[in-house]
Design a protein around this motif. Sequence first.
Motif, short mmCIF file in Angstrom:
data_model
loop_
_atom_site.label_atom_id
_atom_site.label_comp_id
_atom_site.label_asym_id
_atom_site.label_seq_id
_atom_site.Cartn_x
_atom_site.Cartn_y
_atom_site.Cartn_z
N GLY A 71 1.71 -4.59 3.35
CA GLY A 71 2.72 -3.74 3.96
C GLY A 71 2.93 -2.48 3.17
O GLY A 71 2.17 -2.15 2.25
N ARG A 72 4.00 -1.77 3.52
CA ARG A 72 4.37 -0.51 2.88
C ARG A 72 5.50 -0.74 1.87
O ARG A 72 6.22 -1.74 1.97
CB ARG A 72 4.85 0.50 3.91
CG ARG A 72 3.81 0.94 4.91
CD ARG A 72 4.43 1.76 6.03
NE ARG A 72 3.43 2.30 6.93
CZ ARG A 72 2.81 1.60 7.87
NH1 ARG A 72 3.13 0.31 8.05
NH2 ARG A 72 1.90 2.16 8.65
N ILE A 124 -2.33 1.87 -5.31
CA ILE A 124 -1.98 3.28 -5.51
C ILE A 124 -3.26 4.09 -5.32
O ILE A 124 -4.29 3.78 -5.92
CB ILE A 124 -1.43 3.53 -6.93
CG1 ILE A 124 -0.32 2.52 -7.28
CG2 ILE A 124 -0.95 4.96 -7.07
CD1 ILE A 124 0.89 2.61 -6.39
N SER A 125 -3.20 5.12 -4.50
CA SER A 125 -4.42 5.87 -4.21
C SER A 125 -4.17 7.37 -4.19
O SER A 125 -3.03 7.83 -4.10
CB SER A 125 -5.03 5.43 -2.87
OG SER A 125 -4.13 5.68 -1.82
N GLU A 126 -5.25 8.12 -4.26
CA GLU A 126 -5.20 9.57 -4.16
C GLU A 126 -6.32 10.03 -3.23
O GLU A 126 -7.47 9.61 -3.37
CB GLU A 126 -5.38 10.23 -5.53
CG GLU A 126 -5.36 11.76 -5.46
CD GLU A 126 -5.56 12.42 -6.80
OE1 GLU A 126 -5.64 13.66 -6.85
OE2 GLU A 126 -5.65 11.70 -7.82
N LEU A 127 -5.96 10.88 -2.29
CA LEU A 127 -6.93 11.44 -1.36
C LEU A 127 -7.50 12.70 -2.00
O LEU A 127 -6.87 13.75 -2.01
CB LEU A 127 -6.23 11.76 -0.04
CG LEU A 127 -7.07 11.87 1.23
CD1 LEU A 127 -7.90 10.61 1.46
CD2 LEU A 127 -6.18 12.16 2.42
N ARG A 128 -8.71 12.58 -2.55
CA ARG A 128 -9.32 13.71 -3.26
C ARG A 128 -10.01 14.68 -2.31
O ARG A 128 -10.06 15.89 -2.56
CB ARG A 128 -10.33 13.21 -4.28
CG ARG A 128 -9.72 12.56 -5.51
CD ARG A 128 -10.80 12.24 -6.50
NE ARG A 128 -10.27 11.70 -7.74
CZ ARG A 128 -11.04 11.31 -8.76
NH1 ARG A 128 -12.35 11.38 -8.66
NH2 ARG A 128 -10.49 10.83 -9.85
N VAL A 155 0.85 -1.19 0.00
CA VAL A 155 0.00 0.00 0.00
C VAL A 155 0.88 1.24 0.00
O VAL A 155 1.59 1.52 0.99
CB VAL A 155 -0.93 0.01 1.23
CG1 VAL A 155 -1.78 1.28 1.25
CG2 VAL A 155 -1.82 -1.24 1.23
N ALA A 156 0.86 1.99 -1.08
CA ALA A 156 1.63 3.24 -1.16
C ALA A 156 0.92 4.33 -0.38
O ALA A 156 -0.30 4.28 -0.17
CB ALA A 156 1.79 3.65 -2.62
N GLU A 157 1.68 5.33 0.05
CA GLU A 157 1.06 6.48 0.71
C GLU A 157 0.19 7.21 -0.29
O GLU A 157 0.61 7.49 -1.42
CB GLU A 157 2.14 7.42 1.24
CG GLU A 157 1.60 8.61 2.02
CD GLU A 157 2.70 9.48 2.59
OE1 GLU A 157 2.75 10.68 2.21
OE2 GLU A 157 3.51 8.97 3.39
N PRO A 158 -1.06 7.53 0.07
CA PRO A 158 -1.93 8.25 -0.87
C PRO A 158 -1.33 9.59 -1.31
O PRO A 158 -0.71 10.30 -0.51
CB PRO A 158 -3.21 8.47 -0.06
CG PRO A 158 -3.19 7.41 0.99
CD PRO A 158 -1.75 7.22 1.33
N VAL A 159 -1.52 9.91 -2.56
CA VAL A 159 -1.16 11.23 -3.07
C VAL A 159 -2.21 12.22 -2.59
O VAL A 159 -3.39 11.90 -2.48
CB VAL A 159 -1.11 11.20 -4.61
CG1 VAL A 159 -0.85 12.60 -5.17
CG2 VAL A 159 -0.05 10.23 -5.09
N VAL A 187 -3.69 8.00 6.79
CA VAL A 187 -4.65 7.21 6.01
C VAL A 187 -3.99 5.93 5.49
O VAL A 187 -4.61 4.86 5.49
CB VAL A 187 -5.22 8.06 4.85
CG1 VAL A 187 -6.04 7.19 3.90
CG2 VAL A 187 -6.09 9.19 5.40
N GLN A 188 -2.74 6.03 5.05
CA GLN A 188 -2.02 4.83 4.60
C GLN A 188 -1.99 3.77 5.71
O GLN A 188 -2.25 2.59 5.46
CB GLN A 188 -0.59 5.19 4.20
CG GLN A 188 0.25 3.99 3.77
CD GLN A 188 1.74 4.32 3.69
OE1 GLN A 188 2.22 5.18 4.43
NE2 GLN A 188 2.46 3.67 2.80
N SER A 189 -1.69 4.19 6.93
CA SER A 189 -1.60 3.24 8.04
C SER A 189 -2.95 2.60 8.32
O SER A 189 -3.03 1.41 8.67
CB SER A 189 -1.06 3.92 9.29
OG SER A 189 -2.00 4.81 9.85
N LYS A 190 -4.04 3.35 8.14
CA LYS A 190 -5.38 2.81 8.40
C LYS A 190 -5.83 1.88 7.27
O LYS A 190 -6.57 0.93 7.50
CB LYS A 190 -6.38 3.94 8.61
CG LYS A 190 -6.04 4.84 9.80
CD LYS A 190 -5.77 4.03 11.07
CE LYS A 190 -5.22 4.89 12.18
NZ LYS A 190 -4.88 4.09 13.39
#
Length: 202
Positions: free
Chosen positions: A112-113, A125-129, A55-59, A94-97
């Motif tokens: 994992g990360r 891969i995600s984006e926090l809109r 899980v990548a850190e959200p953009v 958010v990534q950790s959750k």
Amino acid sequence: MNFLPQSVRAARLGPVLLAALALGACAGGKAPQTFDLSAPPRGTHSASFGGNLVVAEPVAVATLDGQRVVVKPTAGEIAYLPDAQWSDRLPKLVQSKIIEAYENSSRLTSVGRPGDRLTVDYQLISELRAFEIDAATGQATVELTAKVVNDKTGKIAAARVFSASRPVGQPITGAGATQALDGALGEVLTKLVSWGGGRGGV
């Protein structure tokens, strides 16, 4: 605390002055309360990836890439609650959750990360809109885009947008706003984990 009159004026002054006003409010009074987010509990249904998921850190845009709680007094205006902050940078939190939500589902081989010692099969891969309070409607809204990438082929296996809203009580306070945002995130993560990247695709 009813923040709206000050925040509306501050938003019109621009982001630099807004940040200064927010810091001044904290320095002039008590320190802002710090709030955490939660993940869906154990037992949440998850589609099986049949492999390892990273899980990548959200953009996120600059307004969401920090610890401040975002409020939109009106369309096109951005302010921050002076009496509340997140326990870490929002994308990292958010990534950790997201990771915790998948771990609680207990249906992946491992999650994992980036940088963890995993043989990567898929990447999320995600984006926090959106992660904000709309003061005009009294709604807390969370919106997250998600793409599952096959690490071997580099192709996107599936993609979807997840969103949820929760009402915020009046007057808007740090505790009320963060509780509503936490509830909206919980719904988003439940949908994300249940989706799992599509059936049969991963």
